[in-house]
Design a protein around this motif. Structure first.
Motif, PDB file in Angstrom:
ATOM      1  N   UNK A  61      10.871  -6.617  10.244  1.00  0.00           N
ATOM      2  CA  UNK A  61      11.671  -7.164  10.830  1.00  0.00           C
ATOM      3  C   UNK A  61      12.533  -9.116  10.876  1.00  0.00           C
ATOM      4  N   UNK A  62      13.525  -9.651  11.119  1.00  0.00           N
ATOM      5  CA  UNK A  62      14.086 -10.693  10.720  1.00  0.00           C
ATOM      6  C   UNK A  62      13.201 -12.148  11.584  1.00  0.00           C
ATOM      7  N   UNK A  63      12.886 -12.839  11.118  1.00  0.00           N
ATOM      8  CA  UNK A  63      12.490 -14.019  11.377  1.00  0.00           C
ATOM      9  C   UNK A  63      13.080 -15.603  10.237  1.00  0.00           C
ATOM     10  N   UNK A  64      13.946 -15.861  11.339  1.00  0.00           N
ATOM     11  CA  UNK A  64      14.571 -17.628  10.103  1.00  0.00           C
ATOM     12  C   UNK A  64      15.218 -16.960   8.877  1.00  0.00           C
ATOM     13  N   UNK A  65      16.019 -16.281   9.125  1.00  0.00           N
ATOM     14  CA  UNK A  65      17.219 -15.575   7.601  1.00  0.00           C
ATOM     15  C   UNK A  65      16.133 -14.886   6.723  1.00  0.00           C
ATOM     16  N   UNK A  66      14.788 -14.830   6.765  1.00  0.00           N
ATOM     17  CA  UNK A  66      14.085 -13.802   6.268  1.00  0.00           C
ATOM     18  C   UNK A  66      13.227 -12.380   7.249  1.00  0.00           C
ATOM     19  N   UNK A  67      13.628 -11.546   5.698  1.00  0.00           N
ATOM     20  CA  UNK A  67      12.616 -10.009   6.074  1.00  0.00           C
ATOM     21  C   UNK A  67      11.638  -9.875   6.250  1.00  0.00           C
ATOM     22  N   UNK A  68      10.286  -9.707   6.531  1.00  0.00           N
ATOM     23  CA  UNK A  68       9.704 -10.100   6.895  1.00  0.00           C
ATOM     24  C   UNK A  68       8.959  -9.148   7.356  1.00  0.00           C
ATOM     25  N   UNK A  69       7.392  -7.879   6.298  1.00  0.00           N
ATOM     26  CA  UNK A  69       6.477  -7.583   6.137  1.00  0.00           C
ATOM     27  C   UNK A  69       6.193  -7.412   7.984  1.00  0.00           C
ATOM     28  N   UNK A  70       5.959  -6.946   8.833  1.00  0.00           N
ATOM     29  CA  UNK A  70       5.239  -7.012   9.703  1.00  0.00           C
ATOM     30  C   UNK A  70       4.097  -5.926   9.699  1.00  0.00           C
ATOM     31  N   UNK A  71       4.471  -4.746   9.480  1.00  0.00           N
ATOM     32  CA  UNK A  71       3.338  -3.369   9.705  1.00  0.00           C
ATOM     33  C   UNK A  71       3.012  -2.661   8.338  1.00  0.00           C
ATOM     34  N   UNK A  72       1.759  -2.171   8.305  1.00  0.00           N
ATOM     35  CA  UNK A  72       1.444  -1.288   7.177  1.00  0.00           C
ATOM     36  C   UNK A  72       1.097  -2.149   6.165  1.00  0.00           C
ATOM     37  N   UNK A  73       0.719  -3.641   6.427  1.00  0.00           N
ATOM     38  CA  UNK A  73       0.388  -4.381   5.673  1.00  0.00           C
ATOM     39  C   UNK A  73      -0.761  -3.843   4.722  1.00  0.00           C
ATOM     40  N   UNK A  74      -1.554  -2.946   5.837  1.00  0.00           N
ATOM     41  CA  UNK A  74      -2.891  -2.541   4.972  1.00  0.00           C
ATOM     42  C   UNK A  74      -2.311  -1.725   3.985  1.00  0.00           C
ATOM     43  N   UNK A  75      -1.347  -0.852   3.555  1.00  0.00           N
ATOM     44  CA  UNK A  75      -1.082  -0.279   2.394  1.00  0.00           C
ATOM     45  C   UNK A  75      -0.310  -1.457   1.392  1.00  0.00           C
ATOM     46  N   UNK A  76      -0.231  -3.063   1.761  1.00  0.00           N
ATOM     47  CA  UNK A  76       0.132  -3.062   1.027  1.00  0.00           C
ATOM     48  C   UNK A  76      -1.064  -3.801  -0.027  1.00  0.00           C
ATOM     49  N   UNK A  77      -2.357  -3.729   1.396  1.00  0.00           N
ATOM     50  CA  UNK A  77      -3.716  -4.748   0.898  1.00  0.00           C
ATOM     51  C   UNK A  77      -3.797  -3.804  -0.310  1.00  0.00           C
ATOM     52  N   UNK A  78      -3.526  -2.626   0.311  1.00  0.00           N
ATOM     53  CA  UNK A  78      -4.485  -1.651  -0.866  1.00  0.00           C
ATOM     54  C   UNK A  78      -4.256  -0.958  -2.295  1.00  0.00           C
ATOM     55  N   UNK A  79      -2.732  -1.340  -2.002  1.00  0.00           N
ATOM     56  CA  UNK A  79      -1.658  -1.614  -3.534  1.00  0.00           C
ATOM     57  C   UNK A  79      -1.987  -3.031  -4.019  1.00  0.00           C
ATOM     58  N   UNK A  80      -2.386  -4.033  -3.860  1.00  0.00           N
ATOM     59  CA  UNK A  80      -2.365  -5.287  -4.420  1.00  0.00           C
ATOM     60  C   UNK A  80      -4.112  -4.717  -5.195  1.00  0.00           C
ATOM     61  N   UNK A  81      -4.611  -4.381  -4.234  1.00  0.00           N
ATOM     62  CA  UNK A  81      -5.938  -4.525  -4.689  1.00  0.00           C
ATOM     63  C   UNK A  81      -6.447  -3.943  -5.606  1.00  0.00           C
ATOM     64  N   UNK A  82      -5.200  -2.273  -6.495  1.00  0.00           N
ATOM     65  CA  UNK A  82      -5.335  -1.735  -7.032  1.00  0.00           C
ATOM     66  C   UNK A  82      -4.437  -2.763  -8.452  1.00  0.00           C
ATOM     67  N   UNK A  83      -3.653  -3.409  -7.848  1.00  0.00           N
ATOM     68  CA  UNK A  83      -2.984  -4.340  -9.428  1.00  0.00           C
ATOM     69  C   UNK A  83      -3.735  -5.247  -9.611  1.00  0.00           C
TER      70      UNK A  83
END
Ligand SMILES: Cc1cc2nc3c(=O)[nH]c(=O)nc-3n(C[C@H](O)[C@H](O)[C@H](O)COP(=O)(O)OP(=O)(O)OC[C@H]3O[C@@H](n4cnc5c(N)ncnc54)[C@H](O)[C@@H]3O)c2cc1C
Length: 547
Positions: free
Chosen positions: A7-29
């Motif tokens: 979604x868009x907030x103050x000109x930024x596109x921000x990831x809002x959900x499926x953060x679970x997947x990101x946390x998982x990915x970063x945990x692998x990294x």
């Protein structure tokens, strides 16, 4: 890409959900952990400021390599126009909301190791998340210290980035004096080590096809193109707004060192991962003096006199702060005379002087009889401890409101302090707030912490009215709102309107050179949006003890 909702907030596109997947990915990294559980997000949504902003994830890197991977990941997303704002956090003691974000918090809590020490040279290499207490405890084994009057939990990375004028700075010059080199992870995950680069080596550096090369090349040009503004900045020693330390990056011989720029940058240019510091020998406490005055002008005479005796620190408190502590059971009036209206001055020394007590007793003869002075003895020692605890209980008393930090660590020149106190009398009447002043007379940095009912509907309006009115009288008396520490998100509401347009351009250029996608702490300093900041004012109490 399909894994994210955006979604868009103050000109930024921000990831809002499926953060679970990101946390998982970063945990692998990374070796360190990345969390996105509601409890952890809640815990990292506040610092010691009046704001609350919930992050999407919190990362706890354990090495420079971990930080590099986290930054590279966010940078690659940003390059695809998917921005995840990153905020860097030490112990979360910031009073201006500069370590919270709605994106990814990178906490340096687990990067708290002392990596190397050279006793002969008095050098230490540490990870940026080591706290002042941890570092000084380790150094004390060899009789060494970093002489900063800070909260023991402040991290070295946080101290550099926030660059507060601490209460010992008058004597010891502050944290910048003790930092030799800084290692920074840049926006794209590259690593940069600061150090003086002479002109002939700079030529080589600026031709490197890396972000580091870009930084030296572009900054060098920007500094040359803005020499008039930069020479004005050099005169502004008591204002930490923007990137004022750009004035000390390039010397007259054309050599460059990026280190000063990181001081007061509030984590907007990169993540400090390691630091080399040079310690000094510990000095033993060598006496204290406490004095009470019914009138500020008498206190001023005493303070000026004591300041000339080379104290470690000299502080002043409105007497009502000490007396308010009596409500919590403290018994200050059994040691110091009860004064309704007046000031308490307290000084501490770390150098021995046989004549000092004599001189102090001599000045007593010149002060009104109502003046009470207690010098070196057990009683003075108790008063000193009790007074610092009195300030803690004053700041943390939540009966009828919270003493949120708004006008903290502002600068007022010594000659205008009495004028400011007169102005505060008028402001007190007008705003109906208790404006008890306290701070460091030696460094001329002061605080006002009136109570606000943060649950009240118009709390943010009232708070901003106080911030603006206070900023007006501070400016009128030749002071600066961001004198003792930078503007963050909260003071930026006022300071952003005061930075001259050409200086704004300079700061925006510096930020863009380091962070082309504006992903590192984008919403502070000139990036602050007043409306968004007001929307983030807390409506519930802070779990943080205010010290
Ligand atoms: C005398 C005195 C006065 C003070 N007055 C103020 C004040 O007026 N306002 C105020 O906000 N605080 C004030 N403080 C608090 C204090 O200066 C800071 O909050 C503290 O220095 C930071 O410690 P921290 O580890 O908790 O960092 P945090 O509070 O977590 O972070 C502080 C800032 O540093 C950045 N940061 C932290 N670690 C890193 C890193 N490794 N790399 C890059 N950036 C990083 C953050 O993004 C943030 O902008 C004062 C302290 C003292 C001693």
């Amino acid at each position: 890409m399909s894994a994210f909702f955006i979604f868009f907030e103050k000109n930024h596109v921000i990831i809002i959900s499926r953060m679970g997947k990101i946390a998982r990915y970063l945990n692998q990294l990374t070796v360190g952990n990345v969390f996105d559980s509601p409890e952890i997000l809640e815990a990292y949504s506040t610092d010691r400021s009046v704001l609350k902003i919930k992050p999407r994830a919190v990362a706890f890197p354990e090495s420079t390599d971990d930080i590099r991977k986290l930054m590279k990941f966010c940078y690659q997303l940003a390059a695809k126009d998917i921005k995840t704002p990153v905020a860097i956090r030490g112990s979360g003691l910031d009073e201006m909301g500069a370590d919270i974000t709605n994106g990814l918090v990178i906490s340096t809590e687990k990067m708290n190791k002392l990596l190397e020490s050279d006793r002969r040279e008095r050098l230490v290499r540490v990870q940026a998340g080591i706290t002042l207490r941890e570092l000084n405890t380790a150094l004390s084994v060899n009789g060494l210290t970093i002489p900063i009057a800070g909260h023991g939990d402040e991290t070295i990375g946080g101290l550099i980035s926030n660059y507060p004028t601490d209460n010992y700075a008058h004597k010891y010059g502050g944290i910048m004096n003790y930092v030799e080199r800084v290692e920074v992870v840049l926006a794209n995950g590259d690593c940069l080590q600061t150090g003086l680069i002479r002109k002939r080596n700079l030529e080589r550096k600026i031709h490197e096809r890396t972000l580091e090369g870009d930084i030296y090349r572009k900054l060098s040009k920007v500094i040359d193109a803005n020499d008039k503004i930069i020479s004005e900045l050099k005169k502004r020693q008591f204002d930490k707004t923007g990137y004022v330390n750009i004035a000390y990056v390039k010397n007259r011989r054309g050599a460059m060192d990026l280190k000063p720029l990181l001081f007061g940058a509030e984590g907007t240019l990169g993540v400090i991962s390691e630091v080399i510091l040079r310690a000094i020998p510990i000095k033993k406490p060598a006496g204290r003096v406490v004095a009470t005055f019914e009138d500020f002008r008498m206190a001023e005479r005493f303070l000026e006199f004591v300041k000339d005796l080379h104290p470690l620190e000299v502080n002043i408190y409105d007497a009502s702060i000490a007396m308010a502590a009596e409500e919590t059971g403290k018994r200050l009036s059994s040691i110091i005379k009860k004064i309704e209206d007046g000031y308490i001055a307290i000084a501490q020394f770390d150098s021995r002087s046989k004549s000092r007590i004599k001189k102090i007793l001599n000045i007593k003869k010149m002060l009104p009889r109502s003046t009470q002075i207690i010098t070196d003895n057990k009683k003075a020692s108790a008063v000193f401890e009790e007074l610092s605890n009195a300030l803690t209980s004053y700041l943390n008393s939540t009966k009828d409101g919270e003493r949120v930090p708004l006008l903290t660590n502002f600068y007022i020149p010594a000659e205008n302090l009495s004028g400011l106190i007169d102005d505060l009398g008028v402001l007190r009447e007008k705003l109906g707030l208790d404006l008890a002043l306290y701070g460091s007379y030696a460094t001329s940095n002061y605080n006002l912490r009136p109570k606000f009912n943060i649950e009240e509907e118009n709390f943010s309006k009232k708070a901003v009215a106080f911030l603006r009115a206070g900023a007006y009288v501070i400016k009128r008396r030749g002071g600066s709102l961001a004198g003792g520490s930078p503007e963050g998100r909260v003071k930026a509401i006022v300071t952003n309107d005061e930075v001259p347009p050409k200086e704004q351009c300079l700061y925006l250029e510096i930020k863009a050179i380091f962070d082309r996608y504006d992903m590192i702490n984008p919403d502070i300093k000139l990036g602050t949006n007043t409306r968004s900041t007001l929307n983030h004012f807390r409506t519930t109490g802070s779990p943080k003890i205010m010290i």
